[in-house]
Scaffold this active site. Structure first.
Site, PDB file in Angstrom:
ATOM      1  N   SER A  97       0.902  -1.088   0.243  1.00 45.46           N
ATOM      2  CA  SER A  97       0.069  -0.132   0.112  1.00 45.46           C
ATOM      3  C   SER A  97       0.839   1.358   0.003  1.00 45.46           C
ATOM      4  CB  SER A  97      -0.826  -0.210   1.143  1.00 45.46           C
ATOM      5  OG  SER A  97      -1.957   0.887   1.193  1.00 45.46           O
ATOM      6  N   ASP A 229      -9.525  -5.624  -4.412  1.00 40.50           N
ATOM      7  CA  ASP A 229      -8.986  -4.401  -3.438  1.00 40.50           C
ATOM      8  C   ASP A 229      -9.888  -3.442  -3.469  1.00 40.50           C
ATOM      9  OD1 ASP A 229      -7.394  -2.719  -2.237  1.00 40.50           O
ATOM     10  OD2 ASP A 229      -5.588  -3.512  -3.091  1.00 40.50           O
ATOM     11  N   HIS A 258      -7.438  -5.973   0.008  1.00 36.33           N
ATOM     12  CA  HIS A 258      -6.152  -5.158   0.351  1.00 36.33           C
ATOM     13  C   HIS A 258      -5.313  -5.596   1.443  1.00 36.33           C
ATOM     14  CE1 HIS A 258      -4.051  -1.598  -0.319  1.00 36.33           C
ATOM     15  NE2 HIS A 258      -4.050  -1.309   1.066  1.00 36.33           N
TER      16      HIS A 258
END
Length: 278
Positions: A97, A229, A258
């Site tokens: 991320s 995601d 995610h």
């Protein structure tokens, strides 16, 4: 506990496990978490004989809750300070991320010039850029990130609980196997960090343009992304990022969220190990 003090006086916490003579695998965590988010990968890889290192970004986890420097330039420089202190060479850098943005920024601006990086992995990562701009018309509107800031300022504890209970791990999907332990661990990590760092960090992960960093990366780079995601949509991240990488490989996972490094750790760990050993 182990800390490095940066050039601007910020104490950065880090973990360093495994044989010092082994190849290092270095982990960069996502927003608003800490090095603890990599437990499943670090335990797996240290038991495979690797040296594993992870740090808490400034303002996050156990690092100093300073009021400034919450931008990608400082994040990458802080990481570089840790890895220079440990004199890591031939490292594989893995970022999730926001941490994927940090990897791109670090590798392009510090790691490659210092000859410290062997490979990179971007998992559910934010590059090339998340926010909608004239050059990135498919990005998310700035109002999305303004909403994050408003929710954080109004009730950070509830906002973090809602993120972890819902879209982060796909626990809002029909048939999802919800883990209260996973939710509480995400919340714990988030609340351990500082509200100012997390507030400012939203701009860092959403508005930083990593396009030039991706283009500058020459090391083999594996891009992993869940097709479901809900936090970093794949069409505005991984599928664009791979077009800028000179030596990149994209692998996607149908139905993965995610938070796949945690809830699908067995799959992700096997793919990481194969790439590191290749």
């Amino acid at each position: 506990m182990a800390f490095v003090t940066t050039s601007d006086g910020v104490e950065i916490f880090y973990k360093d496990w495994g044989p010092k003579s082994a190849q290092p695998v270095v982990f960069h965590h996502g927003w608003p978490l800490s090095a603890d988010d990599w437990d499943a990968q670090m335990l797996f890889l240290v038991n495979q004989g690797f040296r594993v290192v992870a740090h808490d970004r400034r303002g996050h986890g156990r690092s100093a809750q300073v009021g400034d420097g919450h931008d990608m330039d400082h994040y990458a420089a802080d990481a570089a300070a840790v890895f220079a202190h440990l004199d890591l060479r031939g490292a594989v850098h893995v970022g999730h991320s926001t941490g994927g943005g940090e990897v791109a920024h670090y590798v392009a601006r510090h790691g490659q010039p210092q000859d410290r990086v062997a490979k990179a992995v971007l998992i559910g990562a934010v590059p090339p850029i998340m926010v909608k701009t004239p050059a990135n018309p498919g990005g998310l509107p700035i109002e999305v990130f303004d909403g994050f800031r408003a929710a954080l300022a109004a009730n950070r504890a509830q906002f973090y609980l809602d993120v972890a209970s819902g879209p982060f791990y796909g626990f809002n999907r029909d048939g999802a196997q919800v883990s209260q332990g996973v939710i509480q661990n995400w919340w714990r990590q988030g609340m351990q960090g500082g509200a100012k760092a997390h507030y400012d960090g939203i701009k860092a992960f959403s508005e930083t343009d990593f396009t030039d960093d991706l283009k500058a990366m020459t090391v083999p780079t594996l891009v992993l992304h869940g097709e479901d995601d809900q936090i970093v949509p794949i069409d505005d991240s991984a599928r664009l990022a791979i077009t800028h990488l000179r030596n990149g490989t994209l692998k996607t996972y149908p139905g993965f969220s995610h938070g796949m490094c945690t809830v699908n750790a067995d799959v992700i760990n096997a793919d990481l190990l194969a790439f590191i050993r290749a």
